[in-house]
Write an enzyme that holds these catalytic residues in place. Structure first.
Site, PDB file in Angstrom:
ATOM      1  N   GLU A  61      36.406  36.826  75.791  1.00 63.19           N
ATOM      2  CA  GLU A  61      37.422  36.143  76.602  1.00 63.19           C
ATOM      3  C   GLU A  61      36.780  35.122  77.541  1.00 63.19           C
ATOM      4  OE1 GLU A  61      40.966  35.076  78.709  1.00 63.19           O
ATOM      5  OE2 GLU A  61      40.483  35.773  76.675  1.00 63.19           O
ATOM      6  N   HIS A  64      35.546  32.066  75.711  1.00 67.33           N
ATOM      7  CA  HIS A  64      36.695  31.254  75.297  1.00 67.33           C
ATOM      8  C   HIS A  64      37.185  30.390  76.450  1.00 67.33           C
ATOM      9  CE1 HIS A  64      40.311  29.926  73.407  1.00 67.33           C
ATOM     10  NE2 HIS A  64      41.117  30.659  74.150  1.00 67.33           N
TER      11      HIS A  64
END
Length: 304
Positions: A61, A64
């Protein structure tokens, strides 16, 4: 005066690859269930600028978010650069606006989902916006390459029915993308075991919402494949001498075949291989981009 746009072309390729990487990372986040890898904090991750000793889902995460932020700045720079250097081309302003709007809006949508939470219906749009962002940046890059060589500025003369069929198929492909994203966000990928049957039945009960979602996506995908076959045959029959249209129609057939094969593989392997799922998302994004390029071509004025 011949325009080379060497810097713009290189920057466009880098920006396009960057958006594609963000798209793939987004698919990885969804397929690994890492959407809450940084908790409910944004832009910080668990209140930290750089998380210390993070678990795998946090790494996915956080990376990203980091790459998306960098690529977002690249897209904005690409849009401004294109607006200045390619403003004489009618498609430039529209594509520049779309590219910036989509990259910013999908970022805000992702941030909102982390902090406030979002419904599956809304979150399914996140992938669709990523596909639009990728297509717009690729088309801007393509304009830079075309403007560097006026002889390769394609203005194919096509009939209105063909033009509107291309446009309609492209719009429909976006709806098909949305059904696939909705399958992922509702965890309906394995609602139907086996293919082409669903749980061993030709017409299964659709009272189970997950089965209904899966069947909707399968139906949408099959109709898209049919439309692309018609487009391919139409293009070969009527515009076989227009190499760029034939190439695009051929690529669309290849990509939709790969898309179907990867989708079936996801079901038959029970989504045990994340790579297949990511490849599935990649192919539909490339297909949508090819169709958007066809829309740009057939929408050009003969006297441009």
């Amino acid at each position: 005066m011949k325009r080379l746009h060497k810097g713009l072309k290189r920057f466009g390729v880098i920006s396009s690859l960057g958006v594609l990487l963000v798209l793939i990372q987004g698919a990885l986040v969804t397929n690994t269930g890492s959407g809450e890898g940084c908790g409910q904090t944004w832009p910080l991750c668990f209140g930290q600028v750089i998380p210390l000793d993070p678990p795998p889902e946090t790494v996915i995460e956080f990376s990203h978010r980091l790459i998306a932020g960098i690529v977002g700045m690249l897209v904005i720079m690409m849009a401004i650069w294109s607006w200045r250097k390619l403003k004489h081309l009618p498609e430039t302003k529209f594509l520049s606006i779309v590219s910036v709007f989509m990259i910013v809006f999908q970022g805000l949508l992702g941030a909102g989902a982390v902090v406030f939470g979002q419904s599956d219906l809304i979150m399914a749009l996140h992938f669709g916006f990523s596909a639009l962002s990728f297509a717009s940046v690729v088309l801007l890059t393509r304009l830079a390459f075309e403007d560097s060589n006026p002889k390769k500025q394609y203005v194919p003369i096509v009939t209105k029915p063909y033009k509107w069929f291309v446009i309609g198929t492209t719009i429909y492909s976006y709806l098909a993308i949305y059904t696939g994203a909705y399958v992922k966000h509702t965890d309906s990928a394995l609602a139907c075991s086996g293919f082409p049957l669903c749980n061993g039945e030709i017409i299964p009960s659709i009272f189970h919402s997950a089965i209904a979602v899966q069947l909707l996506h399968r139906s949408a995908a099959m109709l898209l494949a049919l439309l692309l076959i018609i487009l391919f045959i139409w293009t070969l029959k009527t515009y076989r001498k227009k190499a760029v249209l034939v190439t695009c129609a051929s690529l669309a057939i290849i990509l939709v075949a790969g898309q179907a094969a990867s989708g079936i593989a996801v079901v038959l392997t029970e989504a045990s291989t994340i790579t297949i799922s990511i490849f599935h998302a990649l192919l539909i994004s490339l297909l949508f981009t090819v169709l958007c390029y066809m829309v740009m071509l057939v929408s050009r004025n003969k006297n441009r």
